[in-house]
Design a protein around this motif. Structure first.
Motif, PDB file in Angstrom:
ATOM      1  N   PHE A 163       0.838  -1.196   0.000  1.00 42.14           N
ATOM      2  CA  PHE A 163       0.000   0.000   0.000  1.00 42.14           C
ATOM      3  C   PHE A 163       0.877   1.252   0.000  1.00 42.14           C
ATOM      4  N   LEU A 164       1.841   1.327   0.913  1.00 39.88           N
ATOM      5  CA  LEU A 164       2.715   2.499   0.982  1.00 39.88           C
ATOM      6  C   LEU A 164       3.469   2.707  -0.321  1.00 39.88           C
ATOM      7  N   ARG A 165       4.008   1.624  -0.856  1.00 40.01           N
ATOM      8  CA  ARG A 165       4.791   1.716  -2.094  1.00 40.01           C
ATOM      9  C   ARG A 165       3.908   2.073  -3.292  1.00 40.01           C
ATOM     10  N   GLY A 166       2.604   1.824  -3.191  1.00 36.37           N
ATOM     11  CA  GLY A 166       1.689   2.120  -4.281  1.00 36.37           C
ATOM     12  C   GLY A 166       1.046   3.496  -4.211  1.00 36.37           C
ATOM     13  N   LEU A 167       1.319   4.267  -3.169  1.00 31.43           N
ATOM     14  CA  LEU A 167       0.742   5.611  -3.074  1.00 31.43           C
ATOM     15  C   LEU A 167       1.296   6.514  -4.175  1.00 31.43           C
ATOM     16  N   GLU A 168       0.408   7.299  -4.766  1.00 29.38           N
ATOM     17  CA  GLU A 168       0.773   8.212  -5.848  1.00 29.38           C
ATOM     18  C   GLU A 168       0.240   9.606  -5.540  1.00 29.38           C
ATOM     19  N   PRO A 169       0.845  10.633  -6.156  1.00 25.71           N
ATOM     20  CA  PRO A 169       0.329  11.991  -5.968  1.00 25.71           C
ATOM     21  C   PRO A 169      -1.060  12.126  -6.573  1.00 25.71           C
ATOM     22  N   SER A 170      -1.871  12.978  -5.990  1.00 22.90           N
ATOM     23  CA  SER A 170      -3.240  13.150  -6.474  1.00 22.90           C
ATOM     24  C   SER A 170      -3.293  13.704  -7.890  1.00 22.90           C
ATOM     25  N   ASP A 171      -2.283  14.479  -8.292  1.00 16.77           N
ATOM     26  CA  ASP A 171      -2.334  15.070  -9.633  1.00 16.77           C
ATOM     27  C   ASP A 171      -2.125  14.058 -10.754  1.00 16.77           C
ATOM     28  N   VAL A 172      -1.801  12.812 -10.423  1.00 22.62           N
ATOM     29  CA  VAL A 172      -1.688  11.751 -11.422  1.00 22.62           C
ATOM     30  C   VAL A 172      -3.072  11.382 -11.961  1.00 22.62           C
ATOM     31  N   PHE A 173      -4.087  11.599 -11.143  1.00 21.16           N
ATOM     32  CA  PHE A 173      -5.438  11.196 -11.502  1.00 21.16           C
ATOM     33  C   PHE A 173      -6.235  12.364 -12.036  1.00 21.16           C
ATOM     34  N   ASP A 174      -7.020  12.103 -13.050  1.00 21.75           N
ATOM     35  CA  ASP A 174      -7.852  13.113 -13.675  1.00 21.75           C
ATOM     36  C   ASP A 174      -9.056  13.378 -12.766  1.00 21.75           C
TER      37      ASP A 174
END
Length: 179
Positions: A163-174
């Motif tokens: 889960f931690l390693r899979g966190l991404e910045p919110s701006d990656v998502f439309d």
């Protein structure tokens, strides 16, 4: 391999006065971990303890994790606002006033594990360590529990570390993709 080996903590936590006052609990000790685990009735994942040894709770910089199925938040991911510290002192820590127990006892969330992260929906969904479904290492999986959809449980990650390693910045998502 040790939990969170090669994990880059340098840009993981977002600093804010609010996070410091509300989320970041006292430095972690083995005794505190044991007290919290006894109170929760569950042994916390090694990666959770390792994360909280770096900083005991707070607001992460990367706040989104992909999901295979939709939630009320979005069709392809969930978002979090914080990760609860291991402690009793801060109101948002695992055993604080608005910690894990408040979601189960006051919010009606199913008692399937340990609720460790809040979502931006102001209490209408949360992330949980699901002890009903242990992974191959005997640790809980990570799920999203959605109050708005009758407490639907959506798988998020096979372990807290993934889960931690899979966190991404919110701006990656439309943002237009949100449900």
């Amino acid at each position: 391999m040790s939990p969170l080996a090669n994990f880059d903590f340098s840009d993981f936590w977002r600093w804010s006065e609010f996070a410091q006052s509300e989320y970041v609990d006292e430095p972690l000790t083995d005794q505190l971990v044991a007290r919290v685990e006894a109170s929760l009735g569950h042994v916390l994942p090694k990666a959770y303890v390792a994360l909280c040894r770096n900083q005991n709770g707070g607001e992460p910089e990367r706040t989104c994790h992909r999901t295979a199925s939709p939630t009320t938040w979005a069709s392809d991911h969930v978002a979090i606002t914080n990760i609860k510290g291991i402690g009793f002192e801060k109101i948002w820590s695992l055993c604080g006033k608005f910690g894990h127990s408040s979601l189960v006892e006051d919010g009606g969330y199913p008692p399937i594990g340990v609720y460790f992260a809040d979502c931006p929906s102001a209490g209408h969904d949360a992330l949980c360590l699901d002890y009903r479904n242990l992974n191959a290492d005997g640790e809980p999986t990570v799920v999203h529990v959605d109050q708005e959809w009758d407490y639907q449980v959506t798988p998020v990650a096979d372990s807290f570390e993934s889960f931690l390693r899979g966190l991404e910045p919110s701006d990656v998502f439309d943002s237009e993709d949100d449900i």
